[in-house]
Scaffold this motif. Structure first.
Motif, PDB file in Angstrom:
ATOM      1  N   THR A   1      -2.869  -9.921 -13.066  1.00 24.60           N
ATOM      2  CA  THR A   1      -3.455  -9.176 -11.949  1.00 24.60           C
ATOM      3  C   THR A   1      -3.028  -9.763 -10.610  1.00 24.60           C
ATOM      4  OG1 THR A   1      -5.362  -8.646 -13.335  1.00 24.60           O
ATOM      5  CG2 THR A   1      -5.622  -8.334 -10.955  1.00 24.60           C
ATOM      6  N   PHE A   2      -2.647  -8.865  -9.711  1.00 30.13           N
ATOM      7  CA  PHE A   2      -2.286  -9.217  -8.343  1.00 30.13           C
ATOM      8  C   PHE A   2      -3.207  -8.462  -7.399  1.00 30.13           C
ATOM      9  CE2 PHE A   2       1.641  -9.591 -10.789  1.00 30.13           C
ATOM     10  CZ  PHE A   2       2.110 -10.833 -10.395  1.00 30.13           C
ATOM     11  N   VAL A   3      -3.448  -9.058  -6.222  1.00 33.09           N
ATOM     12  CA  VAL A   3      -4.215  -8.376  -5.183  1.00 33.09           C
ATOM     13  C   VAL A   3      -3.412  -8.399  -3.887  1.00 33.09           C
ATOM     14  CG1 VAL A   3      -6.445  -8.869  -6.251  1.00 33.09           C
ATOM     15  CG2 VAL A   3      -5.520 -10.461  -4.550  1.00 33.09           C
ATOM     16  N   PHE A   4      -3.636  -7.377  -3.061  1.00 31.95           N
ATOM     17  CA  PHE A   4      -2.887  -7.208  -1.818  1.00 31.95           C
ATOM     18  C   PHE A   4      -3.870  -6.914  -0.684  1.00 31.95           C
ATOM     19  CE2 PHE A   4      -0.563  -5.625  -5.496  1.00 31.95           C
ATOM     20  CZ  PHE A   4       0.555  -6.447  -5.476  1.00 31.95           C
ATOM     21  N   ALA A   5      -3.925  -7.806   0.299  1.00 35.33           N
ATOM     22  CA  ALA A   5      -4.770  -7.596   1.479  1.00 35.33           C
ATOM     23  C   ALA A   5      -3.951  -6.824   2.507  1.00 35.33           C
ATOM     24  CB  ALA A   5      -5.228  -8.940   2.050  1.00 35.33           C
ATOM     25  N   LEU A   6      -4.529  -5.740   3.015  1.00 37.13           N
ATOM     26  CA  LEU A   6      -3.825  -4.850   3.941  1.00 37.13           C
ATOM     27  C   LEU A   6      -4.491  -4.874   5.319  1.00 37.13           C
ATOM     28  CD1 LEU A   6      -3.444  -1.788   1.529  1.00 37.13           C
ATOM     29  CD2 LEU A   6      -1.902  -3.747   1.800  1.00 37.13           C
ATOM     30  N   ARG A   7      -3.691  -4.633   6.349  1.00 36.33           N
ATOM     31  CA  ARG A   7      -4.207  -4.593   7.716  1.00 36.33           C
ATOM     32  C   ARG A   7      -5.020  -3.331   7.986  1.00 36.33           C
ATOM     33  NH1 ARG A   7      -2.199  -8.673  10.543  1.00 36.33           N
ATOM     34  NH2 ARG A   7      -0.226  -9.588   9.889  1.00 36.33           N
ATOM     35  N   HIS A   8      -4.760  -2.279   7.221  1.00 41.08           N
ATOM     36  CA  HIS A   8      -5.477  -1.011   7.364  1.00 41.08           C
ATOM     37  C   HIS A   8      -5.414  -0.288   6.022  1.00 41.08           C
ATOM     38  CE1 HIS A   8      -1.592   1.153   7.509  1.00 41.08           C
ATOM     39  NE2 HIS A   8      -1.184   0.080   8.173  1.00 41.08           N
ATOM     40  N   ARG A   9      -6.300   0.670   5.847  1.00 44.12           N
ATOM     41  CA  ARG A   9      -6.265   1.469   4.613  1.00 44.12           C
ATOM     42  C   ARG A   9      -4.981   2.292   4.648  1.00 44.12           C
ATOM     43  NH1 ARG A   9      -9.880   3.373   0.647  1.00 44.12           N
ATOM     44  NH2 ARG A   9      -9.273   5.407  -0.157  1.00 44.12           N
TER      45      ARG A   9
END
Length: 162
Positions: free
Chosen positions: A133-141
């Motif tokens: 499993t990987f997760v990705f934090a984004l600056r905006h939806r």
């Protein structure tokens, strides 16, 4: 008629149970597909989107699930992942990040903060019981796509810029 069928079933079972082990057995070996190995991850920014590529080895087309979340936790420990964004995406791949002896085969980053226009940070949060499993934090939806490409096998995730 029933007795005849029962006699045939008993004879077949007896033949299977007494068949010699090894090359003379009449039973074909299992053709189960080999599990996918998750071996690397790389990322880059492009005009209009940020891209993550997860390199795979072996097996057939990988199975994966994805979804959105703003908060992430490491599998097993439940500790928070030290990345934050205004939005986020997780991706779980049916595959292995380690070999049968427990040695890591995943050589990519476990935590990275590229600081791209959409992709702020990413982390490997789990490699357990055939799920990586990987997760990705984004600056905006952001809209995103996940697709499998072959030659070589890889998953490509594109996060759209605003």
């Amino acid at each position: 008629m029933r007795m005849r069928i029962l006699a045939i079933v008993v004879a077949v079972l007896a033949a299977l149970l007494t068949a010699p082990a090894g090359g003379n057995a009449a039973v074909a070996p299992s053709a189960a597909p080999r599990a996918v190995d998750v071996v690397d991850l790389r990322f880059a920014t492009h005009p209009g989107f940020d891209r993550v590529v997860i390199d795979l080895r072996g097996g057939a087309t990988p199975e994966f699930r994805d979804g959105r979340s703003r908060r992430f936790f490491f599998e097993g420990s439940g500790k928070p992942v030290p990345i934050r964004g205004a939005a986020g995406v997780w991706l779980s791949i049916t595959g292995n990040g380690h070999d049968a002896a427990g040695n890591n085969i995943f050589r990519g980053p476990r935590l990275a903060r590229p600081g791209f226009p959409t992709l702020k940070a990413l982390a490997l949060t789990g490699d357990f019981e055939g799920q990586v499993t990987f997760v990705f934090a984004l600056r905006h939806r952001a809209d995103y796509t996940v697709r499998h490409l072959s030659g070589p096998s890889r998953l490509v995730i594109d996060f759209q810029h605003r």
